[in-house]
Design a protein around this motif. Structure first.
Motif, mmCIF file in Angstrom:
data_model
loop_
_atom_site.group_PDB
_atom_site.id
_atom_site.type_symbol
_atom_site.label_atom_id
_atom_site.label_comp_id
_atom_site.label_asym_id
_atom_site.label_seq_id
_atom_site.Cartn_x
_atom_site.Cartn_y
_atom_site.Cartn_z
ATOM 1 N N ILE A 7 0.836 -1.203 0.000
ATOM 2 C CA ILE A 7 0.000 0.000 0.000
ATOM 3 C C ILE A 7 0.869 1.251 0.000
ATOM 4 O O ILE A 7 0.679 2.179 -0.786
ATOM 5 C CB ILE A 7 -0.881 0.012 1.273
ATOM 6 N N TRP A 14 1.135 4.219 -2.887
ATOM 7 C CA TRP A 14 0.732 5.626 -2.836
ATOM 8 C C TRP A 14 1.920 6.580 -2.948
ATOM 9 O O TRP A 14 1.777 7.705 -3.389
ATOM 10 C CB TRP A 14 -0.190 5.916 -1.670
ATOM 11 N N PRO A 34 1.250 7.538 -7.086
ATOM 12 C CA PRO A 34 0.085 8.149 -6.437
ATOM 13 C C PRO A 34 -1.195 8.114 -7.280
ATOM 14 O O PRO A 34 -2.267 7.858 -6.751
ATOM 15 C CB PRO A 34 0.524 9.598 -6.218
ATOM 16 N N ILE A 35 -1.065 8.333 -8.592
ATOM 17 C CA ILE A 35 -2.276 8.384 -9.422
ATOM 18 C C ILE A 35 -2.945 7.016 -9.466
ATOM 19 O O ILE A 35 -4.165 6.902 -9.412
ATOM 20 C CB ILE A 35 -1.934 8.830 -10.860
ATOM 21 N N PHE A 56 -2.862 4.807 -7.162
ATOM 22 C CA PHE A 56 -3.504 4.618 -5.863
ATOM 23 C C PHE A 56 -4.854 5.323 -5.816
ATOM 24 O O PHE A 56 -5.863 4.738 -5.419
ATOM 25 C CB PHE A 56 -2.571 5.166 -4.775
ATOM 26 N N GLU A 57 -4.860 6.567 -6.269
ATOM 27 C CA GLU A 57 -6.103 7.345 -6.238
ATOM 28 C C GLU A 57 -7.194 6.657 -7.064
ATOM 29 O O GLU A 57 -8.308 6.439 -6.596
ATOM 30 C CB GLU A 57 -5.842 8.754 -6.778
ATOM 31 N N PHE A 110 -8.425 3.231 -5.581
ATOM 32 C CA PHE A 110 -9.277 3.331 -4.404
ATOM 33 C C PHE A 110 -10.588 4.046 -4.699
ATOM 34 O O PHE A 110 -11.605 3.731 -4.087
ATOM 35 C CB PHE A 110 -8.520 3.969 -3.239
ATOM 36 N N LEU A 111 -10.580 4.981 -5.631
ATOM 37 C CA LEU A 111 -11.850 5.633 -5.974
ATOM 38 C C LEU A 111 -12.810 4.619 -6.584
ATOM 39 O O LEU A 111 -14.019 4.698 -6.383
ATOM 40 C CB LEU A 111 -11.617 6.789 -6.956
ATOM 41 N N TYR A 162 -13.132 0.854 -3.753
ATOM 42 C CA TYR A 162 -13.255 0.889 -2.290
ATOM 43 C C TYR A 162 -14.226 -0.140 -1.722
ATOM 44 O O TYR A 162 -13.993 -0.640 -0.630
ATOM 45 C CB TYR A 162 -13.585 2.315 -1.800
ATOM 46 N N PRO A 163 -15.291 -0.538 -2.458
ATOM 47 C CA PRO A 163 -16.152 -1.563 -1.850
ATOM 48 C C PRO A 163 -15.394 -2.862 -1.582
ATOM 49 O O PRO A 163 -15.537 -3.462 -0.519
ATOM 50 C CB PRO A 163 -17.250 -1.774 -2.895
ATOM 51 N N PHE A 221 -12.109 -3.324 -1.152
ATOM 52 C CA PHE A 221 -11.119 -3.189 -0.088
ATOM 53 C C PHE A 221 -11.779 -3.129 1.286
ATOM 54 O O PHE A 221 -11.240 -3.639 2.262
ATOM 55 C CB PHE A 221 -10.248 -1.957 -0.314
ATOM 56 N N SER A 222 -12.954 -2.485 1.341
ATOM 57 C CA SER A 222 -13.612 -2.395 2.644
ATOM 58 C C SER A 222 -13.960 -3.775 3.170
ATOM 59 O O SER A 222 -13.721 -4.079 4.340
ATOM 60 C CB SER A 222 -14.883 -1.554 2.533
ATOM 61 N N PHE A 240 -5.164 1.348 4.709
ATOM 62 C CA PHE A 240 -6.235 1.213 3.731
ATOM 63 C C PHE A 240 -7.177 2.403 3.769
ATOM 64 O O PHE A 240 -7.702 2.831 2.750
ATOM 65 C CB PHE A 240 -7.014 -0.073 3.975
ATOM 66 N N GLY A 283 -6.621 5.302 1.601
ATOM 67 C CA GLY A 283 -7.115 5.117 0.247
ATOM 68 C C GLY A 283 -8.623 5.212 0.172
ATOM 69 O O GLY A 283 -9.178 5.803 -0.752
ATOM 70 N N ILE A 284 -9.302 4.623 1.141
ATOM 71 C CA ILE A 284 -10.760 4.587 1.069
ATOM 72 C C ILE A 284 -11.336 5.983 1.304
ATOM 73 O O ILE A 284 -12.311 6.373 0.674
ATOM 74 C CB ILE A 284 -11.312 3.558 2.082
ATOM 75 N N PRO A 340 -8.580 9.427 -1.103
ATOM 76 C CA PRO A 340 -7.825 9.048 -2.303
ATOM 77 C C PRO A 340 -7.260 10.248 -3.049
ATOM 78 O O PRO A 340 -6.166 10.187 -3.600
ATOM 79 C CB PRO A 340 -8.856 8.305 -3.152
ATOM 80 N N LEU A 353 -3.924 11.667 -1.683
ATOM 81 C CA LEU A 353 -2.746 10.861 -1.974
ATOM 82 C C LEU A 353 -2.420 10.878 -3.451
ATOM 83 O O LEU A 353 -1.261 10.834 -3.843
ATOM 84 C CB LEU A 353 -2.966 9.448 -1.454
ATOM 85 N N GLY A 354 -3.477 10.944 -4.281
ATOM 86 C CA GLY A 354 -3.231 11.016 -5.712
ATOM 87 C C GLY A 354 -2.437 12.268 -6.049
ATOM 88 O O GLY A 354 -1.549 12.260 -6.896
ATOM 89 N N PHE A 399 -22.447 4.647 2.639
ATOM 90 C CA PHE A 399 -21.314 3.732 2.710
ATOM 91 C C PHE A 399 -20.350 4.156 3.814
ATOM 92 O O PHE A 399 -19.911 3.352 4.631
ATOM 93 C CB PHE A 399 -20.587 3.694 1.365
ATOM 94 N N MET A 435 -19.407 2.120 7.164
ATOM 95 C CA MET A 435 -18.010 1.751 7.386
ATOM 96 C C MET A 435 -17.577 2.191 8.787
ATOM 97 O O MET A 435 -16.946 1.433 9.524
ATOM 98 C CB MET A 435 -17.166 2.462 6.332
#
Lengths: 336, 450
Positions: free
Chosen positions: A69, A73, A77-78, A80-81, A84-85, A88-89, A91-92, B64, B67-68, B71, B74-75, B393, B397
Motif C-alpha cells: 500500500i 501511494w 500516487p495516481i 492509488f487514487e 481506491f476511488l 473501495y467496496p 477493499f472495505s 487502507f 485510500g478509502i 484518495p 494521496l493522488g 457507505f 463503514m
C-alpha cells in the motif's frame, strides 16, 4: 533513468503483492481448512495443528500488505487514487475480513466456553475465505481494465466475471498452499493420521486450482483478450508455464508420498501465478489507461524509495534468514 | 479517519517505548544477575507482543483508510506525503521480525545474545515514529513540492521529508511516547502499592519506568513551550485557535478555559492580562495574530477553535501536574534516598497513567483540529481530499469500525486483566519459573507432544 527506476519500484511492488499472496496464502489457506474441518475428534485435532502452525508467523504477513500500500501511494500516487476511488467496496470488505480474522484467531485462545469457541472458529474460518477472495477480486478488477474508465461506477468496476474469476482462483491457490504447509507441520509432529488428512486435501485443492484456473482463463479471454495474448507471449509465458508444470508436479509428489520439495514448489507455483499476471499487464498499471511511466512519482521520490528499499534488503534479508535459521534449528522451540 | 487515527495513536507510546523499558529491565537483570528484574522484563515482553499484534491490525486498517477516505489527497501529494510512510513501512517490517525473535527467544537463546538482539527494537520503533511524524509534519508545514507549469508535481525529497514542523513535532512526540509509557507502566504498580504490595518486585517495576518518565517531564515542558512558539510563525491560525485570540493585538491575555463564539466573543474562562504576549515574545507589547485576520475559509470555525483551545489547555494543565508530581518524587528521592511513601503520592501516580494518555490524545486533537479546514496546510482543504463514495457507505463503514475497535479494546483489556491475575496467583504461589506466555494468542508454541 526515471523510467528504469519506475520499473524497479513497480517490480518491488509486484514482489510485495506476490509475497503477500504466497506467505499470506499459507495462512489464509490454513484458515480455510479450519472452517472445513467440521466437528468431531478428527476435526479437533486438525484445528489444533492449524493453531500451532499459525502461531509463530503471526503478523509478519500483514507487513507485506502495508508495504504494498505504502509503495503504491508513494511511488504511483495516481494509480492509488484511481484504484481506491473505484474499488473501495472490495477493499472495505477485505479489510473487515482481515481484522475479524486476526481478532477471532486471538479470541479463540482466550474463549472460555464451547459456545464462544465455536463462534470464534466460524468467524475466523469464514473471514479466511472472504479476505483473499476480495483482495484477489481487486486485482481482477484492475486487470479487467474497468478501473478509471470513464462512466464506470464503483460497483461495475468492482464486480465483473474477471474479478470473480480472480477471486475463485485465489481461494483455490490459498487452500493449496495451506494444505501443503500443514502436511509439513504434521510430519514434523510425526502425526501420521494428520499427514494423510492434509494429503487428501492437497490433492483436492490442486485439482480445484487446475479446473478453476482453466475456467478463469476462459472468463479472461471473454472479457479481455489482450491479457491472454500477452500471457501467451514472452516473458509472461515463462511464468504461466511454471504454474502449469508445478501445480500437477506438487499433486504428483504428494500423491506418491514423496515428501520433498512439495512446499517450495507450491510457493513457486502460487508466486508465478501472481507474477504472470503482473508481467503480462506491464507496461500498464491500469490496462489501456495508465502505464508505469505515466503514473510514476517524481524522480526524487523514486530515488528515495529505491535507496530505502536497497538498504532494507541488506538489513531485512539477513534478518529473515536469521529468523528462519532459528526456526529450522528449533532454537525458538522448547527443548525436548 | 479521525476516529481510527485517534485510536491508533494510543497504541504508539507502549508500542515504541515498552521495548526500551523492557530492555532496561533486562539489562539491569543481567548486569546484577537479578532474577526479579528478569521476571519483570519477561512479563512486559508478553504485553509488548499482544500490543504489537493489536498495533499491526489497526495500522493495516489505517493504511487502507487513507485510500478509502482520502484518495484524492494521496493522488495529488502521495509522492511527497508518502515518503515518511515508505520509511515507516520498512521499519515496521524490521520490528516485526525482531519482536518475533525476542519473544520466542526467551530461555532459548543465550541471555546476552537475546538482550543484544533486542537492542534492534528501540531504534526501529523510533525510525517508524520518525516516518509517521515526517508525514504529519508535512501536512502541517508542507515543503519540498513545486508545481511545474505542465501540472506535474516536482518533489525535493529532503525538503519534503524534513519540513519545518518535524523538528519540534519529532522531539515533542518522541519524549511524549517515553513519558506516557513510563507513567502508564508505573501507574499499574502504584496501584499494586496501594493494595499493599511492598516487595522488591513492586519497587523495581514502579521505580524504573517512573524515574525515566520523571526525568523527561521537565524536558517536555520546555520542548512543548518551544513548539507552541514555533507555531506562531508556521501556523498562526492554529495558534490563534489554541489561545482563542480573535483580534490581532498587543498585550494579549492568556485565556484559561472559556469558549469563543462565531462573533469573536469569549465566554467564561479566566483571562490573565498580557500573559499570552509575554509567552510569545517575552514582552507585553508583542503582537499576536488573531483569528479574525484570516479569511473565513482559511481558519478553524468556532467549534473547531474551542475544541483546539480546550484540548490545548488540557494538555498543558496535565503536563504541569506531571511536572509537580515529578518534583515531589525527586525531592524525596534525593533527600531521603528512597521511594516516596505517601499514599497521596501513589494515588496521583496511579492516575498518572490515564492522565498521560489523555494528554497525548489532547495534544493530537490540538494539532489536527487546529489545522482545519486544511488537510495540507495552505494547499488542500479536507473537503477536496475525500472520496466520492456515498455517505451511507461511509457511515456504515464507520459503524463497523467502531464495533470492531470496541471489540479489540475489550479483548486487549480482558487479556491484560487475565494476565495480571495469573501473574499475581503465580507470585503468591511462590514459583520461581515464570509460566510466561502460556495460552496466549501470540506466544511460543506449547510443547508439541502434550
Amino acid at each position: 533513468m526515471n523510467v528504469t527506476l519506475a520499473y524497479l519500484i513497480a517490480a518491488v511492488l509486484l514482489l510485495a503483492v506476490t509475497a503477500y499472496s504466497t506467505a499470506g496464502g499459507v495462512d489464509f489457506g490454513a484458515g480455510i481448512w479450519d472452517l472445513l474441518a467440521g466437528g468431531g475428534e478428527r476435526g479437533r485435532r486438525a484445528r489444533e495443528l492449524i493453531d500451532r502452525s499459525m502461531a509463530p508467523v503471526w503478523e509478519v504477513n500483514n507487513v507485506w500488505l502495508v508495504l504494498a500500500i505504502v509503495l503504491c501511494w508513494t511511488g504511483f500516487p495516481i494509480l492509488f487514487e484511481r484504484v481506491f476511488l473505484s474499488l473501495y467496496p472490495l477493499f472495505s470488505v477485505a479489510l473487515v475480513g482481515l481484522v475479524l480474522r486476526g481478532a477471532f484467531f486471538a479470541f479463540r485462545h482466550v474463549a472460555e466456553n464451547p459456545r464462544e469457541h465455536r463462534i470464534a472458529d466460524y468467524v475466523f474460518g469464514i473471514s479466511s475465505v472472504v479476505t483473499p477472495f476480495f483482495f484477489a477480486m481487486s486485482l481482477g478488477a484492475i486487470a479487467s481494465g474497468r478501473v478509471g474508465a470513464p462512466g464506470v461506477s464503483a460497483w461495475d468496476a468492482s464486480v465483473s466475471p474477471m474479478s470473480i474469476a480472480f477471486g475463485l482462483v485465489s481461494v483455490c491457490a490459498t487452500a493449496l498452499s495451506g494444505a501443503t504447509f500443514l502436511i509439513g507441520d504434521a510430519r514434523r509432529e510425526q502425526a501420521a493420521e494428520l499427514v494423510e488428512y492434509f494429503r487428501t486435501r492437497t490433492l483436492i485443492a490442486a485439482g480445484a486450482l487446475i479446473v478453476v484456473g482453466t475456467g478463469a482463463l476462459a472468463a479472461i479471454s471473454g472479457e479481455r483478450r489482450e491479457l491472454v495474448t500477452s500471457m501467451a507471449s514472452f516473458p509472461a509465458v515463462a511464468f504461466v508455464a511454471i504454474v502449469m508444470v508445478l501445480t500437477p508436479t506438487v499433486a504428483l509428489l504428494v500423491w506418491r508420498r514423496w515428501f520433498a520439495w512439495y512446499r517450495i514448489l507450491t510457493v513457486a507455483a502460487v508466486g508465478s501465478l501472481v507474477t504472470a499476471w503482473g508481467v503480462a499487464q506491464s507496461p500498464y498499471l491500469l490496462p489501456g489507461r495508465l502505464t508505469i511511466e505515466q503514473a510514476a512519482a517524481p524522480l526524487g521520490t523514486e530515488v528515495l524509495l529505491a535507496v530505502v528499499a536497497g538498504v532494507v534488503v541488506l538489513v531485512i534479508g539477513p534478518s529473515i534468514g536469521f529468523l528462519l535459521y532459528l526456526d529450522q534449528k528449533s532454537a525458538l522451540e522448547p527443548q525436548h | 479517519m479521525a476516529f481510527t487515527l485517534g485510536y491508533h495513536i494510543l497504541l504508539v507510546p507502549l508500542g515504541v517505548a515498552l521495548p526500551t523499558l523492557t530492555l532496561v529491565m533486562e539489562g539491569i537483570g543481567l548486569a546484577r544477575k537479578d532474577g526479579v528484574a528478569l521476571l519483570i522484563a519477561r512479563r512486559w515482553s508478553v504485553v509488548m507482543g499482544v500490543q504489537f499484534a493489536v498495533g499491526a491490525v489497526t495500522g493495516t486498517i489505517l493504511s487502507f483508510e487513507f485510500g478509502i477516505l482520502w484518495p484524492k489527497m494521496l493522488g495529488r501529494f502521495g509522492a511527497a506525503f508518502g515518503l515518511g510512510f515508505a520509511i515507516e513501512g520498512w521499519a515496521f517490517f524490521l520490528e516485526a521480525i525482531f519482536i518475533s525473535i525476542y519473544l520466542y527467544g526467551w530461555n532459548r537463546l543465550r541471555p546476552r545474545t537475546h538482550f543484544l538482539l533486542g537492542l534492534v527494537l528501540p531504534p526501529s520503533g523510533l525510525l517508524g515514529a520518525f516516518g509517521v511524524l515526517a508525514a504529519n509534519s508535512w501536512m502541517n508545514t508542507p515543503g519540498g513540492v513545486t508545481l511545474k507549469p505542465n501540472g506535474v508535481l516536482d518533489v525535493d525529497v529532503w525538503a519534503a521529508l524534513f519540513t519545518k514542523a518535524l523538528t519540534y513535532e519529532f522531539w515533542h512526540f518522541t519524549i511524549a511516547i517515553y513519558l506516557t509509557a513510563g507513567f502508564a507502566v508505573a501507574s499499574i504498580y502504584a496501584v499494586a502499592w496501594l493494595r499493599g504490595r511492598r516487595d522488591r518486585y513492586q519497587r523495581l517495576a514502579f521505580g524504573v519506568p517512573f524515574t525515566i518518565a520523571a526525568a523527561l517531564a521537565p524536558v517536555q515542558w520546555i520542548v512543548g513551550d518551544l513548539s507552541a512558539r514555533a507555531l506562531t510563525f508556521d501556523q498562526p491560525a492554529k495558534f490563534a485557535a489554541m489561545e482563542i485570540t480573535w483580534q490581532t493585538r498587543s498585550n494579549n491575555p492568556e485565556v484559561i478555559g472559556g469558549l469563543i463564539d462565531s462573533g469573536g466573543n469569549v465566554h467564561l474562562g479566566v483571562a490573565i492580562p498580557s500573559l499570552d504576549s509575554i509567552l510569545v515574545g517575552l514582552s507585553p507589547s508583542t503582537i499576536v495574530r488573531g483569528l479574525s485576520s484570516f479569511a473565513e475559509n482559511a481558519r478553524p470555525d468556532a467549534i473547531e477553535s474551542n475544541l483546539t483551545h480546550l484540548s490545548f489547555d488540557l494538555m498543558v494543565g496535565l503536563g504541569t501536574a506531571a511536572l509537580l508530581l515529578t518534583i515531589w518524587y525527586f525531592t524525596v528521592l534525593v533527600r531521603r534516598r528512597r521511594l516516596p511513601e505517601s499514599r497521596w503520592f501513589y494515588r496521583l501516580a496511579a492516575l498518572g497513567g490515564v492522565g498521560a494518555y489523555v494528554t497525548v490524545e489532547a495534544g493530537w486533537v490540538t494539532t489536527e483540529v487546529g489545522r482545519q479546514p486544511w488537510i495540507v496546510y495552505g494547499a488542500m482543504r479536507v473537503a477536496d481530499a475525500v472520496t466520492n463514495a456515498s455517505p451511507v457507505f461511509l457511515w456504515s463503514m464507520l459503524g463497523t469500525l467502531i464495533v470492531v475497535y470496541a471489540g479489540i479494546a475489550f479483548f486487549f483489556v480482558t487479556l491484560l486483566l487475565r494476565l495480571s491475575r495469573r501473574w499475581r496467583r503465580e507470585d503468591e504461589a511462590g514459583g520461581t519459573e515464570p509460566s510466561g506466555a502460556r495460552g496466549l494468542p501470540y506466544a511460543p508454541r506449547p510443547r508439541a507432544v502434550e
